[in-house]
Design a protein around this motif. Structure first.
Motif, PDB file in Angstrom:
ATOM      1  N   MET A 459       0.850  -1.197   0.000  1.00  0.00           N
ATOM      2  CA  MET A 459       0.000   0.000   0.000  1.00  0.00           C
ATOM      3  C   MET A 459       0.884   1.246   0.000  1.00  0.00           C
ATOM      4  O   MET A 459       1.766   1.381   0.839  1.00  0.00           O
ATOM      5  CB  MET A 459      -0.903   0.007   1.232  1.00  0.00           C
ATOM      6  CG  MET A 459      -1.790   1.250   1.334  1.00  0.00           C
ATOM      7  SD  MET A 459      -3.061   1.339   0.044  1.00  0.00           S
ATOM      8  CE  MET A 459      -4.300   0.203   0.735  1.00  0.00           C
ATOM      9  N   GLY A 463      -2.260   6.549  -0.183  1.00  0.00           N
ATOM     10  CA  GLY A 463      -3.243   5.929  -1.060  1.00  0.00           C
ATOM     11  C   GLY A 463      -3.148   6.377  -2.503  1.00  0.00           C
ATOM     12  O   GLY A 463      -2.107   6.838  -2.982  1.00  0.00           O
ATOM     13  N   ASN A 496      -1.735  -3.530  -0.446  1.00  0.00           N
ATOM     14  CA  ASN A 496      -2.701  -2.729  -1.191  1.00  0.00           C
ATOM     15  C   ASN A 496      -3.924  -3.609  -1.451  1.00  0.00           C
ATOM     16  O   ASN A 496      -3.896  -4.472  -2.331  1.00  0.00           O
ATOM     17  CB  ASN A 496      -2.059  -2.276  -2.503  1.00  0.00           C
ATOM     18  CG  ASN A 496      -2.933  -1.337  -3.293  1.00  0.00           C
ATOM     19  OD1 ASN A 496      -4.100  -1.140  -2.965  1.00  0.00           O
ATOM     20  ND2 ASN A 496      -2.381  -0.772  -4.346  1.00  0.00           N
ATOM     21  N   THR A 501      -6.642   1.183  -6.520  1.00  0.00           N
ATOM     22  CA  THR A 501      -5.287   1.619  -6.145  1.00  0.00           C
ATOM     23  C   THR A 501      -4.255   0.669  -6.730  1.00  0.00           C
ATOM     24  O   THR A 501      -3.189   1.089  -7.206  1.00  0.00           O
ATOM     25  CB  THR A 501      -5.152   1.679  -4.615  1.00  0.00           C
ATOM     26  OG1 THR A 501      -6.205   2.481  -4.075  1.00  0.00           O
ATOM     27  CG2 THR A 501      -3.811   2.280  -4.213  1.00  0.00           C
TER      28      THR A 501
END
Length: 595
Positions: A459, A463, A496, A501
């Motif tokens: 991740m 974001g 993630n 994303t």
């Protein structure tokens, strides 16, 4: 009595004196002491001394046996004379007087010695690994490895994890190295891949509703040999957790890793609270993202002391580029011209023009800086540098200048060299730390494009909004490494788990949405149906064992390793396939063109 043994070779004690016993094992060595024959009998558990005198019916057999023969001994346990007691052996207070010896298996002349463990060519040791494994140190290392893995398993279960197995035959994935491909006979022209890591599967386990997964997982990477990784395959402690943030992973795994190290450290101190060091800070202070914190040297940015100074080489570098810096490598006790000259010669051997230095010595009532740099920048700046670096009489400092991106690795190597040469490194401890805030992307200079810095499934901090920001190379990842004594022993991240994303991150490095859906279809589909926030890590079992046992390389803690050319000398692998095998797999071998 059992056909082969009533006791093992580490079991008998003084309390067993007078018993009739049966032992079986390998002849470790034979000694002739004026008519008395002494045989050190060895099995998996230890050694027992066997004695045969000329009056014993076993004497003729004892005279015939040689090293590494496998024998069975029947005899009586007797106490050793006080002067003959061996305090280094658990069985050192007793010996067994042989009444009968049966040869179970004779051994040919050995291609390498087992007793004494002298250095021997590695190719011979690997070809005859079954003999090499009989050596005390290697045998002990392999047993210790199993105990370490068992301890890890116990601690993981106690921390609430459940062990699940993931497939070995899978699909290719971009873990950063080449896959080992396995051709499919049933589906001609297609290939499975051996997993570089169970990355995608463990994420799917989280999406499937399991909360804490772990596995002692085999991993396969077709990469060039490296000093810190076995060629071909290695094992890792793989784990994943649902509904966690980065700090949750740290607070869960620190007790596990600390406990394992404390259990097998042999009394050496182990870091109690692992420091968190940002990636950028690690590079500036140590020149590497896997620093050895046993080395007390911390590098400093001393650019302002050289800006506009009389040392034109550094002054011009600083004036020529806004990003240029001068770093100092303080070296306490290194303040002699001889040591500074050795460091300078080492730097030249590393392909550098040299390594600038100042060393301080007391002249009467004052400290004086010596060396070419000190002469050029003058007494005031030299003294200011000494104070800023906290140095004193008999100390030195080395300097590198330019763009830190290009010289950081060399500066880190110089720091390591100085620490080792000056004996500043405390080798009797284990220093662990987390390296955090890795860059999400990096610039691929060869292909002139942005690429993933580390794990593509991590991740990004901030974001999807961070991915669409102006400076993508400034984006940090929830990516972390666990480092011990200069070795990366674990790597992980918060994953993630959001499909859009994920797609955006891959688009930035050149993958289309369609390519993401095709190549990572299982994970991408799973994220459409409710994926929990999750994260984890993987720790290298082989490296952890190597560190704990103080082994010189990974082959000393692995049962059947390949050599550095990725060849298995024991099993002669890889080997050519037969024409029939190739036909079944619909394959044809195309030999590489000769240069």
């Amino acid at each position: 009595m059992h056909r082969y043994r009533s006791h093992n070779c580490a079991e008998l004690r003084k309390s067993d004196v007078g018993k009739s016993v049966r032992l079986s094992g390998w002849v470790h060595r034979v000694r002739d002491h004026g008519g008395l024959l002494f045989i050190d009998l060895r099995d998996h558990y230890g050694l027992t001394q066997i004695v045969a005198d000329p009056d014993s019916p076993a004497f003729a057999a004892a005279e015939s046996v040689r090293g590494e023969w496998v024998i069975r001994v029947d005899g009586e346990v007797k106490a050793r004379m006080p002067e003959a007691v061996n305090p280094n052996l658990p069985t050192g207070e007793i010996e067994v007087f042989a009444g009968g010896i049966e040869v179970l298996s004779a051994a040919r002349e050995l291609p390498l010695p087992v007793f004494g463990e002298p250095d021997y060519p590695e190719d011979i040791r690997l070809k005859y690994r079954f003999l090499d494994l009989r050596r005390e140190t290697l045998h002990r290392n392999i047993v210790a490895r199993t105990k370490i893995i068992a301890d890890i398993r116990r601690r993981m279960v106690e921390a609430g994890f459940t062990e699940f197995s993931t497939p070995i035959l899978t699909a290719s994935s971009p873990e950063g190295a080449r896959d080992f491909l396995v051709p499919s006979r049933i589906h001609p022209g297609t290939f499975y891949a051996l997993p570089q890591a169970p990355q995608i599967y463990k994420q799917l386990i989280m999406v499937s509703g399991f909360d804490r997964y772990f596995q002692i997982a085999p991993c396969f990477r077709d990469e060039d040999p490296r000093a810190d990784r076995l060629p071909g395959e290695f094992y890792q402690l793989d784990l994943e957790m649902s509904f966690v943030e980065q700090e949750d992973v740290f607070s869960t795994m620190e007790p596990v890793m600390r406990g394992v190290f404390e259990a097998f450290a042999g009394g050496k101190p182990v870091t109690q609270k692992f420091p968190r060091i940002p990636y950028d800070e690690a590079l500036r202070k140590y020149g590497t993202d896997k620093p050895d914190l046993r080395n007390p040297i911390v590098m400093e940015d001393v650019s302002e002391h050289f800006r506009g100074s009389g040392f034109k080489v550094f002054a011009n570098i600083l004036a020529g580029s806004a990003g240029s810096q001068v770093w100092a490598i303080p070296a306490r006790t290194g303040g002699s011209r001889a040591f500074c000259d050795r460091m300078n010669a080492w730097a030249q051997g590393e392909g550098q023009p040299g390594l600038g230095y100042i060393f301080w010595r007391r002249e009467g009532e004052r400290l004086e800086g010596a060396g070419p740099i000190a002469k050029n920048i003058g007494e005031e700046r030299t003294e200011a540098l000494r104070v800023a670096l906290g140095l004193d009489d008999g100390d030195a400092a080395f300097f590198v200048a330019g763009d830190p991106k290009t010289f950081a690795a060399f500066a880190g190597a110089a720091r390591t060299r100085a620490g080792e040469e000056l004996n500043l490194v405390d080798r009797e401890r284990f220093e662990l730390c987390w390296i955090v805030d890795f860059p999400f992307f990096e610039w691929n200079e060869e292909e002139k494009r942005i690429d993933f810095g580390h794990n593509p499934f991590t991740m990004p901090q901030g974001g999807i909004e961070a991915l669409d920001g102006e400076d993508r190379l400034a984006v940090k990842a929830y990516q972390y490494d666990l480092v011990c004594n200069g070795f990366e022993i674990a790597s992980g991240g918060i994953r993630n788990h959001l499909p859009e994303t994920m797609v955006r991150a891959f688009e930035i490095v050149g993958f289309s949405r369609q390519a993401v859906e095709e190549r990572f279809g299982g994970l991408y589909r799973a994220f459409q149906y409710g994926a929990p926030p999750h994260g984890g890590m993987a720790a290298g079992i082989d490296r952890v064992v190597m560190l704990l046992l103080g082994a010189r390389n990974l082959r000393e803690v692995t049962m059947f390793p390949m050599n550095q050319q990725a060849y298995d000398l024991l099993m002669n692998a890889p080997s050519e396939a037969t024409p029939a095998q190739l036909r079944e797999l619909h394959l044809r071998v195309v030999s590489p063109k000769k240069e």
